[in-house]
Design a protein around this motif. Structure first.
Motif, short mmCIF file in Angstrom:
data_model
loop_
_atom_site.label_atom_id
_atom_site.label_comp_id
_atom_site.label_asym_id
_atom_site.label_seq_id
_atom_site.Cartn_x
_atom_site.Cartn_y
_atom_site.Cartn_z
N LYS A 34 0.77 -1.19 0.15
CA LYS A 34 -0.10 0.01 0.03
C LYS A 34 0.78 1.32 -0.25
O LYS A 34 0.73 2.12 -0.89
CB LYS A 34 -0.94 -0.12 1.27
N THR A 35 1.90 1.28 0.88
CA THR A 35 2.85 2.48 0.92
C THR A 35 3.56 2.71 -0.40
O THR A 35 3.66 3.69 -0.89
CB THR A 35 3.81 2.09 1.96
N VAL A 36 4.04 1.62 -0.92
CA VAL A 36 4.88 1.72 -2.21
C VAL A 36 3.72 2.27 -3.42
O VAL A 36 4.02 3.09 -4.35
CB VAL A 36 5.27 0.31 -2.67
N GLY A 37 2.73 1.87 -3.49
CA GLY A 37 1.75 2.21 -4.27
C GLY A 37 1.14 3.50 -4.31
O GLY A 37 1.44 4.20 -5.21
N ALA A 38 0.81 4.00 -3.07
CA ALA A 38 0.62 5.33 -2.66
C ALA A 38 1.92 6.56 -3.37
O ALA A 38 1.50 7.40 -3.60
CB ALA A 38 0.21 5.50 -1.41
N HIS A 39 3.03 5.85 -2.85
CA HIS A 39 3.97 6.98 -3.03
C HIS A 39 4.39 7.09 -4.40
O HIS A 39 4.63 7.99 -4.96
CB HIS A 39 5.13 6.45 -2.22
N GLY A 40 4.17 5.81 -5.39
CA GLY A 40 4.31 5.72 -6.74
C GLY A 40 3.24 6.64 -7.45
O GLY A 40 3.42 7.52 -8.29
N ASP A 41 1.94 6.59 -6.87
CA ASP A 41 0.79 7.45 -7.32
C ASP A 41 1.10 8.85 -7.00
O ASP A 41 0.84 9.83 -7.91
CB ASP A 41 -0.45 7.03 -6.76
N ALA A 42 1.66 9.09 -5.88
CA ALA A 42 1.90 10.55 -5.75
C ALA A 42 2.92 11.18 -6.50
O ALA A 42 2.89 12.35 -7.07
CB ALA A 42 2.56 10.78 -4.27
N HIS A 43 4.00 10.39 -6.86
CA HIS A 43 5.10 10.75 -7.81
C HIS A 43 4.32 11.07 -9.12
O HIS A 43 4.71 11.93 -9.95
CB HIS A 43 6.30 9.69 -8.06
N ALA A 44 3.41 10.15 -9.53
CA ALA A 44 2.72 10.19 -10.88
C ALA A 44 2.10 11.41 -10.94
O ALA A 44 2.06 12.21 -12.02
CB ALA A 44 1.73 9.05 -11.10
#
Length: 88
Positions: A34-44
């Motif tokens: 969940k953390t990795v996904g949310a962080h990647g989405d934030a960068h996008a």
């Protein structure tokens, strides 16, 4: 005498972003994903914004995250307003 076998599973895992250097610790595989996904989405999202939009969204998030009741009221207003309604 039997040697106890260590339990398999998660203790914790650290995610370190190679782009911005942020670091998050997760205590389960689900939290890590969940953390990795949310962080990647934030960068996008961040990457799609221009500097003025970045400043604006950061200001809005600081205001809303500091007052969860404000966020709830804004969402309630948004749900009651017809699309295209201009401040009436």
């Amino acid at each position: 005498m039997t040697t106890p076998t260590p339990a398999c599973g998660w203790d914790q895992a650290v995610f370190r972003c190679g782009r911005c250097g942020t670091q998050h610790t997760a205590t389960s595989e689900a939290d890590y994903l969940k953390t990795v996904g949310a962080h990647g989405d934030a960068h996008a999202v961040w990457d799609r914004l221009n500097p003025i939009e970045r400043s604006g969204i950061a200001s809005i998030l600081r205001t809303i995250l500091a007052a969860p009741e404000l966020a709830a009221e804004l969402l309630a207003l948004a749900d009651r307003q017809p699309a295209g309604d201009v401040g009436q």
